[in-house]
Design a protein around this motif. Structure first.
Motif, PDB file in Angstrom:
ATOM      1  N   ALA A  84      -9.453   0.109   0.561  1.00  0.00           N
ATOM      2  CA  ALA A  84      -9.459  -0.086  -0.894  1.00  0.00           C
ATOM      3  C   ALA A  84      -8.833  -1.434  -1.231  1.00  0.00           C
ATOM      4  N   CYS A  85      -9.196  -2.441  -0.438  1.00  0.00           N
ATOM      5  CA  CYS A  85      -8.593  -3.772  -0.593  1.00  0.00           C
ATOM      6  C   CYS A  85      -9.692  -4.832  -0.552  1.00  0.00           C
ATOM      7  N   THR A  86      -9.660  -5.745  -1.505  1.00  0.00           N
ATOM      8  CA  THR A  86     -10.606  -6.857  -1.554  1.00  0.00           C
ATOM      9  C   THR A  86      -9.984  -8.083  -0.895  1.00  0.00           C
ATOM     10  N   ASP A 122      -7.832  -0.820   5.505  1.00  0.00           N
ATOM     11  CA  ASP A 122      -7.191  -0.281   4.308  1.00  0.00           C
ATOM     12  C   ASP A 122      -8.172   0.562   3.503  1.00  0.00           C
ATOM     13  N   ARG A 179       0.828  -1.204   0.000  1.00  0.00           N
ATOM     14  CA  ARG A 179       0.000   0.000   0.000  1.00  0.00           C
ATOM     15  C   ARG A 179       0.867   1.260   0.000  1.00  0.00           C
ATOM     16  N   GLY A 229      -3.998   4.596  -2.670  1.00  0.00           N
ATOM     17  CA  GLY A 229      -5.267   4.801  -3.363  1.00  0.00           C
ATOM     18  C   GLY A 229      -5.648   3.748  -4.378  1.00  0.00           C
ATOM     19  N   GLN A 230      -4.715   2.876  -4.785  1.00  0.00           N
ATOM     20  CA  GLN A 230      -5.023   1.863  -5.798  1.00  0.00           C
ATOM     21  C   GLN A 230      -5.786   0.701  -5.166  1.00  0.00           C
ATOM     22  N   GLN A 231      -6.742   0.131  -5.899  1.00  0.00           N
ATOM     23  CA  GLN A 231      -7.461  -1.047  -5.417  1.00  0.00           C
ATOM     24  C   GLN A 231      -6.504  -2.237  -5.386  1.00  0.00           C
TER      25      GLN A 231
END
Length: 383
Positions: free
Chosen positions: A228-230, A226, A194, A199-201
């Motif tokens: 923005a995390c799957t 986070d 991160r 900001g990136q997925q």
């Protein structure tokens, strides 16, 4: 005979149970296609809500891409640069596919870069951390891999992955400690990824079919924090279940209260696979020999379990204390109580001890309806 069958109702119920669980905990799942290598069953899982499929190598990726699936997670290192080029040439034929690969060393990063170059596209890499199998063994080692990906043309940092099943030991308590420690390491490495990609997925992937509850407990909060995390599970065998390794795993999950609140994991899933074999001989009063062997069924996690007896198309009561005691290449030795009503020509049904090492013995799966009639015959694509 013998034949491998899939109970369609049990498979569908298992699918519903697992998809409801995943949605309930705020995760997603890309089921591991290596278990059945059946595009037809993979399509059912995707239709039920799976977020793509997991594959283990380029051969499996080729099968699923040819079948029309376009979102894949290659949950393994590629190999060397030659293997990377071969994968890239495959991907170049499917410019609309979305695929991520695992990397755990600078050498693995070089192979991924070769794949990206041959594919003429950017390839997403998940930094794999691990124990007992592949994966960077420490946060410092993972940082070296992160740096290598960031410095390589054609590669992008997509997240972090691990496989907690490789942490298993003979001691159950020690196993849980190691599983949790490995998940915590994956969470720490996600923080390092991160830092390079604000900001990136991202994707944080783990989860076989035995300890997915611990993955959710440890890594669920990491993904939530986070923002923005799957969290992506890869469980595959759970959709089939069994009478062996996963029966024991779900019983242990229930003991630790790891499944959905108020629900039993063992009661939520049903073994869906059986192998039917004919009784060939009754040479002794307490022995039946069936036309089933090591070429037909798994035995790496224990011997199969007799679960049904049939004669002339009718279901009979399985004699008490019936048990399979030995397998040859083509013969199964079933111990019976003296006087048991089992005759030559009867059909015995056996429950599997491990679906992943049984399905790959078969070129076709016979799908049964609720009445036990064959309704579909699905080809498999192993090797």
């Amino acid at each position: 005979m013998p034949i491998l069958t899939l109970d369609a109702g049990a498979f569908d119920a298992n699918t519903t149970a697992m998809m409801n669980y995943v949605r309930g905990v705020g995760a997603r799942i890309a089921p591991h296609a290596k278990t059945p290598m059946s595009p037809a069953l993979a399509a059912k899982l995707v239709a039920a809500g799976a977020d793509g499929l997991t594959v283990a190598d380029g051969r499996q990726a080729a099968v699923m891409l040819a079948a029309g699936f376009r979102k894949l997670l290659l949950a393994n290192e590629i190999g060397g640069e030659a293997a990377g080029r071969r994968l890239g040439e495959l991907l170049r034929r499917y410019p609309d596919c979305e695929i991520s690969v695992f990397v755990d060393s600078p050498a693995a990063v070089c192979a991924a870069a070769a794949a990206a170059l041959a594919a003429e596209r950017t390839l997403a890499c998940l930094i794999e951390v691990g124990t007992g199998r592949a994966g960077a063994r420490s946060r410092d080692a993972a940082r070296t891999v992160i740096d290598a990906v960031a410095d390589s043309k054609g590669l992008a940092l997509g997240g972090v992955a691990t496989y907690e099943g490789a942490a298993v030991t003979a001691d159950a308590a020690e196993t849980l400690l190691r599983v949790d420690d490995l998940c915590r390491l994956a969470g720490e490495v996600l923080g390092d990824v991160r830092a390079r990609n604000p900001g990136q997925q991202l994707v944080l992937s783990a989860g076989g079919s035995a300890f997915f509850d611990r993955v959710i407990a440890v890594l669920g909060p990491v993904c939530a924090a986070d923002g923005a995390c799957t969290l992506l599970l890869r469980s595959g065998a759970i959709f089939f279940h069994d009478h062996g390794i996963y029966a024991r795993a779900l019983a242990a999950m229930d003991e630790r209260g790891g499944f959905s609140p108020g629900a039993s994991a063992s009661a939520s899933f049903t073994p869906s696979l059986r192998v039917f074999a004919e009784v060939l001989s009754r040479p002794e009063a307490d022995l039946a020999i069936c036309g089933l062997g090591m070429r037909d069924i798994s035995f790496d996690q224990g011997l199969p379990l007799p679960v049904g007896l049939y004669r002339g198309g009718r279901s009979l009561s399985l004699p008490q204390n019936s048990r399979l005691v030995r397998l040859n290449d083509q013969h199964a030795f079933v111990a019976l109580s003296p006087g048991s009503d089992v005759a030559v020509g009867d059909i015995l049904a056996f429950g599997l001890s491990h679906p992943c090492t049984a399905l790959d013995r078969w070129s076709h799966i016979f799908v049964l309806d609720d009445a036990g009639a064959v309704r579909r015959v699905l080809p498999t694509f192993f090797g």
